[in-house]
Design an enzyme around this catalytic site. Structure first.
Site, PDB file in Angstrom:
ATOM      1  N   CYS A   1     -20.532   6.970  -1.692  1.00  0.00           N
ATOM      2  CA  CYS A   1     -20.571   6.323  -0.368  1.00  0.00           C
ATOM      3  C   CYS A   1     -19.344   6.718   0.441  1.00  0.00           C
ATOM      4  O   CYS A   1     -19.444   7.071   1.627  1.00  0.00           O
ATOM      5  CB  CYS A   1     -20.626   4.804  -0.529  1.00  0.00           C
ATOM      6  SG  CYS A   1     -22.086   4.167  -1.367  1.00  0.00           S
TER       7      CYS A   1
ATOM      8  N   ASP B   1      13.186  -0.890  -6.562  1.00  0.00           N
ATOM      9  CA  ASP B   1      13.868  -1.712  -5.567  1.00  0.00           C
ATOM     10  C   ASP B   1      14.883  -2.590  -6.300  1.00  0.00           C
ATOM     11  O   ASP B   1      14.722  -2.850  -7.505  1.00  0.00           O
ATOM     12  CB  ASP B   1      12.833  -2.576  -4.835  1.00  0.00           C
ATOM     13  CG  ASP B   1      13.481  -3.571  -3.900  1.00  0.00           C
ATOM     14  OD1 ASP B   1      14.315  -3.161  -3.087  1.00  0.00           O
ATOM     15  OD2 ASP B   1      13.157  -4.772  -4.007  1.00  0.00           O
TER      16      ASP B   1
ATOM     17  N   ASP C   1       8.907  -3.248   0.990  1.00  0.00           N
ATOM     18  CA  ASP C   1       8.609  -2.184   0.026  1.00  0.00           C
ATOM     19  C   ASP C   1       7.173  -1.689   0.142  1.00  0.00           C
ATOM     20  O   ASP C   1       6.793  -0.715  -0.514  1.00  0.00           O
ATOM     21  CB  ASP C   1       8.825  -2.690  -1.411  1.00  0.00           C
ATOM     22  CG  ASP C   1      10.245  -3.161  -1.666  1.00  0.00           C
ATOM     23  OD1 ASP C   1      11.167  -2.475  -1.209  1.00  0.00           O
ATOM     24  OD2 ASP C   1      10.419  -4.210  -2.301  1.00  0.00           O
TER      25      ASP C   1
ATOM     26  N   CYS D   1     -19.836   2.950  -3.851  1.00  0.00           N
ATOM     27  CA  CYS D   1     -19.376   3.870  -4.892  1.00  0.00           C
ATOM     28  C   CYS D   1     -18.607   5.027  -4.244  1.00  0.00           C
ATOM     29  O   CYS D   1     -18.476   5.111  -3.026  1.00  0.00           O
ATOM     30  CB  CYS D   1     -20.557   4.401  -5.690  1.00  0.00           C
ATOM     31  SG  CYS D   1     -21.718   5.356  -4.687  1.00  0.00           S
TER      32      CYS D   1
ATOM     33  N   ASP E   1       8.996  -5.552  -4.657  1.00  0.00           N
ATOM     34  CA  ASP E   1       8.466  -6.916  -4.593  1.00  0.00           C
ATOM     35  C   ASP E   1       8.312  -7.438  -3.175  1.00  0.00           C
ATOM     36  O   ASP E   1       7.696  -8.480  -2.977  1.00  0.00           O
ATOM     37  CB  ASP E   1       9.381  -7.874  -5.362  1.00  0.00           C
ATOM     38  CG  ASP E   1      10.656  -8.203  -4.575  1.00  0.00           C
ATOM     39  OD1 ASP E   1      11.284  -7.254  -4.051  1.00  0.00           O
ATOM     40  OD2 ASP E   1      11.001  -9.388  -4.474  1.00  0.00           O
TER      41      ASP E   1
END
Length: 736
Positions: free
Chosen positions: A16, A424, A628, A13, A624
């Site tokens: 943590c 992009d 990038d 969590c 993509d």
């Protein structure tokens, strides 16, 4: 200073992550440390003269977590994480089943000794086995002086369990009076463990999309390489033993192992991994090659220049790791709240006990003890822990149905603040597949015989775009005279002799060697093509240019409409690409992007995004490719196209499976609805604590004589959690 990422196991969590970060930052010699909960990694900047990895591991181990410093294999890490998740699911299932049985036994009148004994045994199994992690980590946190949610769970459940055992012991060994059996709170202790574990399972599922693609990329590179010795002998050795200056051989369709310079041979290389551009790059003597890129159909001998972590690909990976590990301001606030919440609750419980004892000496200490236990139970952060993951689970499920893969709440929150959208070009605005857009015949009309000769020559070419030219021509080469000679020069073009005539296809300089100066018609076609952003190839024979072949990427049909819609939302849209000015400007004009930034390398993309952020902008990045990935990780909101690379998709907060920019509108709607649900859940969870804790402490007792029963507190705690889950499930209707 050393910058390094370490796998970190055992995180469940936000608390943590907060406490492990604090432990690392407190280690001497550490300049900065951040823990990424989603990718389960710790990124540490430290002075190696004052700090060692062993010291970092010891600091984290003291908090109950495991920092791996031995650089384990990717497969080993994945297996460990899957084993952790399966173990958590098993413990949760057992805890839920046993706790439900205990609750039925405890709340079904009348209360009898057999019911009490069975409840005690089942509750003990739940706490000792299913809840063992809370006790181990809670004890370590207590010893380290860092109070976390694990400590709160440990205190509330153990106090309730021991208190219940005390009264059960009084009934068995001192006075078998019925009122002792009315002070048993085994169901509160066991249900607390069950609900917190359930919250952790839901949160783990919401964050399951870790950066496994990054680890696969790091572990999926060539393990061996072919070294060419001065004697001419070729040997195989591990990539880890390659040193700069070694001569290496790359066979056809083989990945380059390191960065280097071609010594001999001709081929093409698919460098989309690095540049993001789909057109293969010619490789001849003197050309540079990069680790992780794919060699074409030729054999190359190259000299190693950069090896190991110095390669371009390794630098990109490090940029992604560093950017992913940077924390958003909202996450820092969550960490601070997680550190303060538990100590405050424990302090309230202690004060409750003391105040009761001092104000009512007769029976105040007993009432104070009950009230303190009730505070610990009722304040257990189940509802707070479930508020975000349940809403995310519902939102992610609905988004998946619509082709939107959303990683976490941070992405949804960031969507509400974005004012700048960076796109992009290749694979995002365009399809990412270069095709022949047109063949401009200098005669004005297509000459079938010449088209057939061109097709016959291209059929023999190894160039990756040769097939696209043949398909575009659409003619049959059957019956065409075989070229008497045929040769190809990588990076320049091809030449063939058909029926005694020499034909060339390729770059302008290469073709002009046989055709002479370009005619006005050919020159105009070439200039028009370059102005439109196309890559141009010439077809000629001795004396004249016969055709100009225009090759370009295809703009997605919906890109212009989607960009217009996004601009209407008030977003500034910027196109960022590695293409040259002509191609970039042509695409930008076609889709309505007013600001175009061209000729950008992968490292510069992340720097560009960071520059916008320094101007005070909230930036969303859509891309993509692996090139990038660093920019995606640096952006406030990162969105990947579903047709892109695994690394881009798993670096990004959101993935559009349809690779359609119009899906961005659906994502923004999903984000607004899910955020509203999260805010509602957090509001009711906080209101619950604000009202329930004073009541549990006994604030109503002086006025009404009412003191909240711990059993009822356990029930209210469960109801608060159930209300949060129910609200999240109902939100599914609002997504439609």
């Amino acid at each position: 200073m050393v910058k390094r990422s370490f796998p970190l196991l055992g995180l469940n969590c936000a608390a943590c992550a907060a406490h492990s970060t604090k432990a690392l930052e407190s280690t001497p010699g550490v300049q900065s440390a951040t823990v990424n909960l989603a990718s389960a990694t710790a990124f540490v900047v430290y002075d190696e003269t004052q700090c060692t990895p062993e010291m970092l591991r010891a600091a984290v181990a003291a908090m109950g977590y495991d920092l791996r410093i031995d650089e384990p294999e990717v497969g080993e890490l994945e297996a460990l994480r899957q084993r952790e998740e399966r173990a958590l699911q098993r413990k949760t299932l057992v805890a839920v089943v046993l706790s439900l049985i205990v609750m039925v036994l405890m709340m079904w009148p009348p209360m009898t000794l057999p019911k009490s004994l069975i409840s005690a045994v089942l509750a003990a199994v739940t706490l000792i086995w299913a809840g063992s992690g809370f006790f181990v980590r809670g004890w370590r946190q207590l010893r380290a002086g860092a109070a976390g949610m694990d400590l709160l769970v440990m205190l509330s459940t153990s106090v309730a369990f021991v208190y219940s055992l005390y009264h059960l012991g009084e009934y068995l060994f001192i006075a078998p009076e019925a009122h002792h059996l009315h002070h048993l709170y085994f169901e509160a202790a066991s249900m607390t463990v069950a609900f917190v574990l359930l919250g952790k399972v839901l949160e783990a599922r919401a964050q399951r999309r870790t950066s496994s693609a990054l680890r696969r990329l790091m572990g999926g590179q060539p393990k061996t390489v072919h070294q060419l010795l001065p004697s001419g002998e070729v040997i195989t050795l591990p990539v880890s033993e390659v040193e700069p200056g070694m001569e290496l051989r790359a066979l056809p369709h083989e990945l380059f192992a390191v960065d280097g310079e071609v010594i001999s041979g001709e081929s093409y290389a698919d460098e989309q991994l690095i540049s993001g551009e789909p057109i293969p790059v010619a490789k001849v003597a003197g050309s540079e090659v990069y680790a992780g890129t794919l060699n074409g159909s030729g054999t190359l001998v190259y000299r190693a220049r950069e090896v190991g972590r110095a390669t371009v690909l390794s630098r990109i990976i490090r940029l992604v790791e560093e950017a992913q590990s940077s924390r958003a301001p909202i996450q820092q606030v969550v960490d601070r709240v997680a550190r303060v919440f538990v100590p405050v609750i424990v302090l309230i419980a202690v004060l409750t006990f003391v105040v009761w004892g001092l104000l009512s000496p007769a029976d105040g200490w007993e009432h104070g003890f009950v009230a303190a236990v009730t505070v610990l139970i009722i304040a257990c952060p189940c509802a707070l822990g479930l508020a975000t993951p349940t809403a995310i689970m519902v939102g992610i499920g609905r988004g998946a149905e619509e082709g939107l893969l959303v990683r976490n709440a941070e992405a949804l929150e960031a969507a509400g603040h974005v004012d700048t959208l960076v796109l992009d070009k290749t694979g995002t605005i365009t399809e990412g597949r270069p095709e022949v857009k047109a063949i401009r015949w200098c005669s004005g009309e297509k000459d079938t015989s010449l088209a057939t000769i061109l097709a016959a020559l291209e059929e023999r070419s190894s160039h990756p775009l040769a097939g696209a030219i043949v398909r575009s021509l659409g003619v049959s080469t059957q019956g065409v005279a075989e070229p008497t000679t045929f040769r190809e020069e990588a990076g320049r073009g091809l030449e063939g002799v058909v029926d005694g005539v020499t034909y060339r296809v390729g770059q302008r300089a290469f073709v002009e060697e046989v055709s002479g100066a370009l005619s006005a018609e050919a020159l105009k076609a070439l200039e028009d093509g370059e102005r439109s952003g196309a890559t141009c190839s010439l077809f000629a024979h001795s004396g004249e240019v016969l055709a100009v072949i225009l090759i370009a990427d295809t703009i997605r049909a919906t890109s212009a409409e989607a960009i217009a819609s996004l601009r209407a939302r008030g977003l500034e849209v910027i196109m960022l690409t590695g293409d040259g000015p002509s191609a970039a400007r042509a695409v930008g004009e076609a889709v309505g992007v007013s600001r175009v930034v061209d000729s950008v390398r992968p490292e510069e993309k992340a720097a560009f995004v960071e520059g916008l952020q320094k101007e005070g902008r909230r930036v969303a990045m859509v891309g993509d490719g692996i090139n990038d990935a660093a920019a995606l990780a640096r952006a406030d909101l990162s969105i990947a196209m579903g047709s892109g690379s695994d690394l881009a998709m798993e670096t990004a907060m959101v993935t559009l499976r349809s690779s359609d920019l119009k899906a961005l509108e659906r994502f923004f709607h999903l984000a607004r609805t899910t955020l509203r649900t999260i805010h509602q859940n957090l509001f009711w969870a906080c209101i619950y604590n604000l009202i329930a804790i004073p009541v549990a402490a006994g604030v109503l007792y002086p006025f009404t004589g009412y003191l909240l029963n711990p059993m009822l507190a356990g029930g209210l705690m469960m109801l608060s959690s159930l209300s949060v889950v129910a609200n999240s499930l109902l939100s599914a209707r609002r997504h439609r």
